[in-house]
Design an enzyme around this catalytic site. Structure first.
Site, PDB file in Angstrom:
ATOM      1  N   GLY A 152      -3.254   9.462   9.823  1.00 59.61           N
ATOM      2  CA  GLY A 152      -3.235   9.818   8.407  1.00 59.61           C
ATOM      3  C   GLY A 152      -2.713   8.743   7.493  1.00 59.61           C
ATOM      4  N   ASP A 153      -2.064   7.711   8.035  1.00 56.23           N
ATOM      5  CA  ASP A 153      -1.522   6.650   7.197  1.00 56.23           C
ATOM      6  C   ASP A 153      -2.504   5.494   7.089  1.00 56.23           C
ATOM      7  OD1 ASP A 153       1.313   6.878   6.080  1.00 56.23           O
ATOM      8  OD2 ASP A 153       1.529   7.754   8.084  1.00 56.23           O
ATOM      9  N   GLY A 168      -3.588 -16.974   2.429  1.00 59.38           N
ATOM     10  CA  GLY A 168      -4.539 -16.104   1.782  1.00 59.38           C
ATOM     11  C   GLY A 168      -5.943 -16.641   1.871  1.00 59.38           C
ATOM     12  N   HIS A 169      -6.823 -16.028   1.100  1.00 64.07           N
ATOM     13  CA  HIS A 169      -8.224 -16.411   1.099  1.00 64.07           C
ATOM     14  C   HIS A 169      -8.789 -16.135  -0.287  1.00 64.07           C
ATOM     15  CE1 HIS A 169     -12.263 -17.132   2.628  1.00 64.07           C
ATOM     16  NE2 HIS A 169     -12.643 -16.035   1.990  1.00 64.07           N
ATOM     17  N   SER A 170      -9.687 -17.006  -0.725  1.00 64.97           N
ATOM     18  CA  SER A 170     -10.338 -16.807  -2.024  1.00 64.97           C
ATOM     19  C   SER A 170     -11.829 -17.037  -1.888  1.00 64.97           C
ATOM     20  CB  SER A 170      -9.755 -17.768  -3.070  1.00 64.97           C
ATOM     21  OG  SER A 170     -10.037 -19.119  -2.726  1.00 64.97           O
ATOM     22  N   ASP A 174       2.293   1.106   0.582  1.00 65.93           N
ATOM     23  CA  ASP A 174       2.187   1.517   1.991  1.00 65.93           C
ATOM     24  C   ASP A 174       3.405   1.083   2.797  1.00 65.93           C
ATOM     25  OD1 ASP A 174      -0.265   2.775   1.744  1.00 65.93           O
ATOM     26  OD2 ASP A 174      -1.398   0.939   2.110  1.00 65.93           O
ATOM     27  N   ASP A 213       2.525   7.078  -0.638  1.00 66.15           N
ATOM     28  CA  ASP A 213       2.348   6.664  -2.028  1.00 66.15           C
ATOM     29  C   ASP A 213       1.112   7.360  -2.574  1.00 66.15           C
ATOM     30  OD1 ASP A 213       0.797   5.107  -0.256  1.00 66.15           O
ATOM     31  OD2 ASP A 213       0.591   3.503  -1.717  1.00 66.15           O
ATOM     32  N   CYS A 233      -7.958   2.075  -8.338  1.00 63.52           N
ATOM     33  CA  CYS A 233      -8.260   3.042  -7.292  1.00 63.52           C
ATOM     34  C   CYS A 233      -9.394   3.975  -7.668  1.00 63.52           C
ATOM     35  CB  CYS A 233      -7.003   3.843  -6.949  1.00 63.52           C
ATOM     36  SG  CYS A 233      -6.058   3.087  -5.614  1.00 63.52           S
TER      37      CYS A 233
END
Length: 721
Positions: free
Chosen positions: A428-429, A519-521, A469, A604, A399
Site C-alpha cells: 500500500g505504500d 540526477g538526470h535531465s 513518502d 502523505d 498531482c
C-alpha cells in the site's frame, strides 16, 4: 504528417514590478505573444493595488478587493511565469535581478515598473510607527485594521499636497460620527502648488470635513502616540501616514543605472543607461520630457513600452514615447463628490465623482475581463476516441496529472513477487525498505508535471512533495537524485533554469538533512521536476497497515489545492487564494513527521485525495474510516470553487473510491488530488490532544483531528457533518 514540435524559447524578457504599465503589457501580450520569448513577472505579491481607487477605498466606497489587479490571472493569461518576491538589486554584468528569498533571475531584456514609496526615511520614528501611502497594498491593509479597531485614536497625514489632502478627506469621511479626528500636517503652505481656485475649493472642503490643518510645521519625530513637532507640540494620532511626495525605491541607488533624483533616467524609447533595461511609471524619469508622477503617464506609456520590448528581444522597430503636457486631474472629496481640473478649467459635483468612478472601473475591467483564448483545433482525420481522451479541459498539473488509483492498481497487480530478501515491500505504500548491512533505508521516487511556471516555486513544491513518502514512514531524509525534463530552451535559458532549480532544490533538501548526489535531465514538451530519495529508519517504519479501530486521525494541512489550481488554469481563481495554496505546498512537514513519529499508521495526502489515501490505510489495516466534515480545513477559496463545480481532471477517478457519498462541496474536496499535501496519521486516541498541541506549537496551526478509524468493513468510508 507529424505534429510540430514546441518552439524553443530563446530570450528572457523580465518585467520587474506589477505596476499599471506592466499590467497592461501582460494583457496585451496574452492577446498577441511573441514566439520564442519567455516572459517573467517579478512582484512581491499576487496582486497589485490600483492607485486611482485608493481614496475611494479609504472613504469606504470600495471593498479592498476592488483595488486589486490580479497578477496571477494576468500572468496565466499572458503565458508568463510569476515570481513572487521583492526585487532588491541588479547585477548588470551578469544580467541578473536579485530577488529576496530565491536565486537571482536572469534576463536578456528587462523593464522596471516598481512604483515609488511614501516612506519618510529621514523622519525619526516613521519607519516604526508610520505607514507610507505607497506602496498601496500594505497601506490599505493597515488602514482597514485601524478602522476595524474600536479603540479611540486619531489619524494624521503628513503632506498637504493634492494627494495628502485627498487622502485626509477620504479618512475624515470614513471616520465621521466616530469621534476620531484627522490631522493634516504640512511643512509649508497647504496646496501651494495648486491653482488658486482649486486650492480654495479644497481648503473649504478640509474645513467642512472637520480636518485639523497644521501648516508651517516641522515634525521632529513620530512615536506610538502620534507626531511631535520641533516646537514640542504634540499631535495625537494612532495612524500616521506619509503623503509628502514620491520617493524612489532605495535599492535603485545601488543598481548601476543612471538616475535623476533617485529615479531611473530613460530616453524617448524608455531605455535606461543600460540598453537592455527599460523603465516606465513612477519609477522612471523621462529625460526628454520630464513630467510629475501620475498614473496617466504609466497608462499612456504601455503601448510604446510593449512595442519597444518586443523590438529589443528581436522584432520590429523602436517608437518614441511622447507624454502629453497636461492631463485631467480628478480629485475625490471624501463623500461621493469630486473636483476635476485641467489647466485653468475646473468642474465639481457628484457627477464628477460618478465620472471618475466610471473611468476607474473601466480600467479595472480592462485588466480583469480576460477573453477566452480558443484551444488549438484537433487534427482531422484522427483516431477514434481522441476527443474523449483529451477531456473537456486541459490536463491539470501537479498531482492532478497522475494516473488514477484504480488504473495504477491494475497495472501493479501484474508485477510478480519480490525475489530479493534485502528489499522489503511495504503493502500500500509508495516506497520500499532496503536492508544494507545493519541499516534500513526507505527508497522513494516522485515527480510532478509543472503546475506553476516559476521553476523555483515548482522545485520547492516538488521537493516537499517527494519528501512526503520519506516523512510519512518515519524516516530521516538522506540523499536525493534530481530528475528533470526541461522544455526546449536556448542554451543560455537552459543554464539559467538549471541553476535556479538546483539552487532551490539544494536549499530545501539540505534543510531537511538530505544531500543531492546526482540526477538526470532531458528535453521534452514541458517542465517536469522529480526526485528519487532515500531516508534512514532508526526504528520500524510507519506503514499503512498499523491502524487500529478507535485510532484518532490527525491531518496537518488544509485540503483543496487541486481545486484551486484547476480554477487557476481556467483563470477562475483569485490570485491571493492561489498564492496561499502555493505557500502551503512549499511548507515542510518534517517537524510534523517527527511529532507524529509514534503513529500507528501514516501517509502523505497527495494525488488520490484525502479519501483515497485514507482508504489505503483502512484497507491495509483492516478498518473503516469515519470522517468529520466540519473538522477538515480547506485552503482559502477551495470550498466556494468546489460549490461552483470546479474539479481537477483526476477527480472522476478519485471519486470512484466512494461513489455512494453525496456530492456536496465538502465531500467533493475529500477526493481532490493534493500536491505536496499534509500528513494524515492514525494515533492512539489518548495521545491526540497532546500531539495536536505540539503540532500547533511547531507551526502547524491547521492541524486537527478529522475523525477516527472504525471497525467497519475494511476500506469503508463514512462521513458526518
Amino acid at each position: 504528417m507529424h505534429a510540430p514540435a514546441p518552439l524553443p524559447l530563446t530570450r528572457d524578457l523580465v518585467l520587474v514590478g506589477g505596476g499599471h504599465t506592466h499590467a497592461l503589457i501582460l494583457k496585451a501580450w496574452g492577446m498577441k505573444p511573441l514566439p520564442g520569448v519567455r516572459l517573467t513577472v517579478i512582484d512581491p505579491g499576487p496582486a497589485t493595488a490600483y492607485s486611482g481607487m485608493l481614496p475611494g477605498h479609504v472613504a469606504g466606497h470600495y471593498d479592498r478587493t476592488d483595488l486589486d489587479i490580479d497578477l496571477v490571472r494576468l500572468s496565466r493569461f499572458a503565458g508568463a511565469r510569476l515570481v513572487q518576491g521583492a526585487a532588491e538589486g541588479l547585477d548588470l554584468p551578469r544580467q541578473e535581478i536579485r530577488v529576496s528569498g530565491r536565486p537571482a533571475v536572469g534576463f536578456d531584456v528587462a523593464s522596471l515598473d516598481i512604483g515609488v514609496t511614501s516612506e519618510v526615511p529621514d523622519l525619526m520614528g516613521f519607519g516604526a510607527h508610520g505607514v507610507p501611502a505607497k506602496p498601496l497594498g500594505p497601506f490599505a491593509a493597515r488602514w482597514q485594521a485601524f478602522v476595524a479597531d474600536d479603540r479611540t485614536g486619531d489619524a494624521a497625514v503628513i503632506g498637504a499636497g493634492i494627494a495628502g489632502t485627498e487622502l485626509a478627506l477620504a479618512m475624515a469621511h470614513r471616520l465621521r460620527g466616530t469621534g476620531r479626528r484627522v490631522h493634516l500636517v504640512e511643512a509649508r503652505e497647504a496646496l501651494s502648488d495648486v491653482p488658486n481656485a482649486v486650492r480654495q475649493k479644497l481648503l473649504a472642503e478640509v474645513l467642512s470635513a472637520g480636518i485639523i490643518l497644521t501648516e508651517g510645521a516641522e515634525i521632529a519625530r513620530v512615536d506610538a502616540h502620534g507626531l511631535v513637532l520641533s516646537t514640542g507640540r504634540r499631535i495625537p494620532a494612532r495612524f500616521v501616514t506619509g503623503a509628502a511626495g514620491a520617493r524612489p525605491q532605495p535599492w535603485l541607488e545601488r543598481s548601476g543605472l543612471d538616475l535623476v533624483d533617485g529615479f531611473v533616467a530613460v530616453n524617448a524609447r524608455l531605455e535606461s543607461s543600460f540598453r537592455q533595461i527599460f523603465a516606465a511609471g513612477d519609477c522612471a524619469h523621462y529625460r526628454h520630457a520630464p513630467r510629475p508622477k501620475a498614473g496617466v503617464y504609466a497608462v499612456r506609456a504601455a503601448p510604446v513600452l510593449l512595442n519597444n520590448l518586443r523590438t529589443a528581444v528581436g522584432h520590429g522597430g523602436f517608437r518614441r514615447f511622447r507624454p502629453q503636457g497636461d492631463y485631467l486631474k480628478l480629485v475625490s472629496l471624501g463623500r461621493k463628490d469630486a473636483i476635476g481640473t485641467r489647466g485653468p478649467f475646473r468642474v465639481s459635483g457628484p457627477w464628477v465623482w460618478r465620472w471618475k468612478d466610471r473611468i476607474d472601473r473601466r480600467f479595472m475591467e480592462k485588466l480583469s475581463k480576460l477573453p477566452a483564448m480558443p484551444p488549438a483545433p484537433l487534427p482531422w482525420p484522427r483516431a477514434q476516441d481522441m476527443r474523449a481522451a483529451m477531456g473537456p479541459k486541459p490536463l491539470c498539473g501537479g498531482c492532478g496529472a497522475k494516473v488514477g488509483r484504480a488504473t495504477l492498481q491494475r497495472a501493479l497487480s501484474r508485477l510478480g513477487p519480490h525475489e530479493r530478501d534485502d528489499v522489503v515491500p511495504v503493502p500500500g505504500d509508495d516506497a520500499a525498505i532496503l536492508k544494507t548491512g545493519g541499516a534500513r533505508q526507505v527508497l522513494s521516487s516522485d515527480h510532478l508535471r509543472a503546475l506553476v511556471d516559476d521553476p523555483v516555486a515548482m522545485t520547492r513544491i516538488a521537493a516537499v512533495h517527494a519528501l512526503g513518502d520519506i516523512w510519512s514512514m518515519g524516516a530521516a531524509p538522506q540523499a536525493a537524485t534530481v530528475n528533470l525534463v526541461l522544455p526546449r530552451l536556448a542554451d543560455t535559458l537552459a543554464a539559467r533554469t538549471l541553476t535556479e532549480i538546483l539552487e532551490a532544490a539544494e536549499a530545501v533538501l539540505r534543510a531537511e538533512g538530505a544531500e543531492i548526489v546526482g540526477g538526470h535531465s532531458s528535453v521534452g514538451d514541458e517542465l517536469t521536476i522529480g526526485f528519487s530519495l532515500t531516508g534512514l529508519c532508526e526504528r520500524d517504519p510507519i506503514t499503512h497497515a498499523g491502524g487500529k479501530p478507535g485510532d484518532a486521525l490527525i491531518l496537518t494541512k488544509p485540503i483543496g489545492s487541486g481545486t484551486v489550481l484547476a480554477a487557476e488554469m481556467a483563470l477562475d481563481a483569485r490570485g491571493g487564494d492561489v498564492a496561499a495554496a502555493l505557500t502551503l505546498m512549499t511548507r515542510s512537514e518534517g517537524a510534523a513527521a517527527r511529532i507524529l513519529g509514534a503513529a500507528h499508521a501514516m501517509t502523505d495526502v497527495t494525488g488520490f485525495g484525502l479519501a483515497g489515501h485514507l482508504t489505503n490505510i483502512a484497507e491495509a489495516s483492516g478498518t473503516g474510516v469515519e470522517l468529520w466534515l466540519h473538522a477538515i480545513s480547506h485552503l482559502p477559496g477551495a470550498r466556494s470553487l468546489a460549490a461552483r463545480g470546479v474539479r481537477s481532471t483526476l477527480y472522476p477517478q478519485n471519486r470512484m473510491v466512494a461513489p455512494d457519498l453525496p456530492e456536496t462541496p465538502d465531500v467533493a474536496l475529500l477526493f481532490d488530488p493534493q500536491t505536496a499535501g499534509g500528513l494524515v496519521a492514525a494515533v492512539a486516541p489518548e495521545d491526540a490532544s497532546r500531539l495536536l498541541q505540539e503540532l500547533h506549537d511547531a507551526g502547524y496551526p491547521e492541524a486537527a483531528q478529522i475523525g477516527w478509524l472504525t471497525a467497519s468493513l475494511p476500506g469503508q468510508i463514512d462521513v458526518t457533518d
